[in-house]
Design a protein around this motif. Structure first.
Motif, PDB file in Angstrom:
ATOM      1  N   SER A  33       0.803  -1.217   0.000  1.00  0.00           N
ATOM      2  CA  SER A  33       0.000   0.000   0.000  1.00  0.00           C
ATOM      3  C   SER A  33       0.838   1.271   0.000  1.00  0.00           C
ATOM      4  CB  SER A  33      -0.943   0.003   1.208  1.00  0.00           C
ATOM      5  OG  SER A  33      -0.180  -0.029   2.405  1.00  0.00           O
ATOM      6  N   ASP A  34       2.163   1.138   0.123  1.00  0.00           N
ATOM      7  CA  ASP A  34       3.042   2.295   0.173  1.00  0.00           C
ATOM      8  C   ASP A  34       4.094   2.216  -0.935  1.00  0.00           C
ATOM      9  OD1 ASP A  34       4.439   4.555   0.887  1.00  0.00           O
ATOM     10  OD2 ASP A  34       5.467   3.590   2.582  1.00  0.00           O
ATOM     11  N   PRO A  35       3.844   2.839  -2.084  1.00  0.00           N
ATOM     12  CA  PRO A  35       4.808   2.781  -3.193  1.00  0.00           C
ATOM     13  C   PRO A  35       6.181   3.342  -2.840  1.00  0.00           C
ATOM     14  CG  PRO A  35       2.708   3.626  -3.964  1.00  0.00           C
ATOM     15  CD  PRO A  35       2.624   3.546  -2.469  1.00  0.00           C
ATOM     16  N   ALA A  36       6.276   4.172  -1.834  1.00  0.00           N
ATOM     17  CA  ALA A  36       7.574   4.721  -1.432  1.00  0.00           C
ATOM     18  C   ALA A  36       8.479   3.630  -0.852  1.00  0.00           C
ATOM     19  CB  ALA A  36       7.389   5.832  -0.416  1.00  0.00           C
ATOM     20  N   SER A  37       7.905   2.518  -0.397  1.00  0.00           N
ATOM     21  CA  SER A  37       8.719   1.459   0.193  1.00  0.00           C
ATOM     22  C   SER A  37       9.503   0.683  -0.858  1.00  0.00           C
ATOM     23  CB  SER A  37       7.843   0.498   1.001  1.00  0.00           C
ATOM     24  OG  SER A  37       7.040  -0.289   0.145  1.00  0.00           O
ATOM     25  N   TYR A  38       9.082   0.709  -2.113  1.00  0.00           N
ATOM     26  CA  TYR A  38       9.793  -0.024  -3.161  1.00  0.00           C
ATOM     27  C   TYR A  38      10.177   0.853  -4.353  1.00  0.00           C
ATOM     28  CZ  TYR A  38       4.996  -0.287  -4.955  1.00  0.00           C
ATOM     29  OH  TYR A  38       3.726   0.013  -5.365  1.00  0.00           O
ATOM     30  N   ARG A  39       9.898   2.136  -4.284  1.00  0.00           N
ATOM     31  CA  ARG A  39      10.160   3.045  -5.401  1.00  0.00           C
ATOM     32  C   ARG A  39      11.633   3.103  -5.781  1.00  0.00           C
ATOM     33  NH1 ARG A  39      10.063   9.124  -4.405  1.00  0.00           N
ATOM     34  NH2 ARG A  39       9.914   8.161  -2.392  1.00  0.00           N
ATOM     35  N   GLY A  44      12.340  -0.558  -9.785  1.00  0.00           N
ATOM     36  CA  GLY A  44      11.317   0.424  -9.462  1.00  0.00           C
ATOM     37  C   GLY A  44      11.224   1.484 -10.531  1.00  0.00           C
ATOM     38  N   PRO A  45      10.275   2.317 -10.482  1.00  0.00           N
ATOM     39  CA  PRO A  45       9.382   2.628  -9.381  1.00  0.00           C
ATOM     40  C   PRO A  45       8.119   1.762  -9.333  1.00  0.00           C
ATOM     41  CG  PRO A  45       9.044   4.219 -11.121  1.00  0.00           C
ATOM     42  CD  PRO A  45      10.145   3.301 -11.563  1.00  0.00           C
ATOM     43  N   PHE A  51       9.327  -6.787  -8.602  1.00  0.00           N
ATOM     44  CA  PHE A  51       9.180  -8.236  -8.499  1.00  0.00           C
ATOM     45  C   PHE A  51       9.899  -8.956  -9.632  1.00  0.00           C
ATOM     46  CE2 PHE A  51       5.295  -7.772  -5.703  1.00  0.00           C
ATOM     47  CZ  PHE A  51       5.953  -8.248  -4.583  1.00  0.00           C
ATOM     48  N   ALA A  52       9.921  -8.375 -10.829  1.00  0.00           N
ATOM     49  CA  ALA A  52      10.623  -8.996 -11.949  1.00  0.00           C
ATOM     50  C   ALA A  52      12.114  -9.101 -11.656  1.00  0.00           C
ATOM     51  CB  ALA A  52      10.381  -8.202 -13.229  1.00  0.00           C
ATOM     52  N   VAL A  53      12.676  -8.062 -11.084  1.00  0.00           N
ATOM     53  CA  VAL A  53      14.109  -8.054 -10.803  1.00  0.00           C
ATOM     54  C   VAL A  53      14.459  -8.926  -9.602  1.00  0.00           C
ATOM     55  CG1 VAL A  53      16.007  -6.576 -10.029  1.00  0.00           C
ATOM     56  CG2 VAL A  53      14.521  -5.828 -11.871  1.00  0.00           C
ATOM     57  N   HIS A  54      13.643  -8.891  -8.565  1.00  0.00           N
ATOM     58  CA  HIS A  54      13.982  -9.591  -7.335  1.00  0.00           C
ATOM     59  C   HIS A  54      13.518 -11.042  -7.313  1.00  0.00           C
ATOM     60  CE1 HIS A  54      15.591  -6.140  -5.093  1.00  0.00           C
ATOM     61  NE2 HIS A  54      14.747  -5.442  -5.831  1.00  0.00           N
ATOM     62  N   THR A  55      12.398 -11.360  -7.926  1.00  0.00           N
ATOM     63  CA  THR A  55      11.905 -12.738  -7.895  1.00  0.00           C
ATOM     64  C   THR A  55      12.090 -13.459  -9.222  1.00  0.00           C
ATOM     65  OG1 THR A  55       9.655 -12.087  -8.472  1.00  0.00           O
ATOM     66  CG2 THR A  55      10.196 -12.204  -6.140  1.00  0.00           C
TER      67      THR A  55
END
Length: 78
Positions: A33-39, A44-45, A51-55
């Motif tokens: 719910s907070d885009p700033a947490s993964y921007r 990102g953003p 998710f594509a890069v990390h998983t």
């Protein structure tokens, strides 16, 4: 040649375990719910890019392992 191969397999195994663990952990560390947490994360953003890069590597490693196991089991049973 065998020690070099064993060393390479050990390093590759450790890297694979790390990437799969990181891919799984990403689902729990992101605040959806907070885009700033993964921007500012890699990919990102957008959440899909993160998710594509990390998983993505985790999915490729698991799919490759499943294919290898399937072929290995077929040759063992035949």
């Amino acid at each position: 040649m065998k020690p070099i191969r064993a060393f390479g397999l050990a390093i590759g195994g450790v890297l694979a375990v790390y990437l799969v663990g990181r891919g799984i952990a990403e689902f729990f560390t992101v605040t959806y719910s907070d885009p700033a947490s993964y921007r500012l994360d890699w990919g990102g953003p957008g959440l899909a890019g993160v998710f594509a890069v990390h998983t993505g590597p985790a999915v490729l490693i698991l799919a490759g392992t499943a294919l290898w196991l399937r072929r290995h089991m077929r040759t063992r049973l035949a």
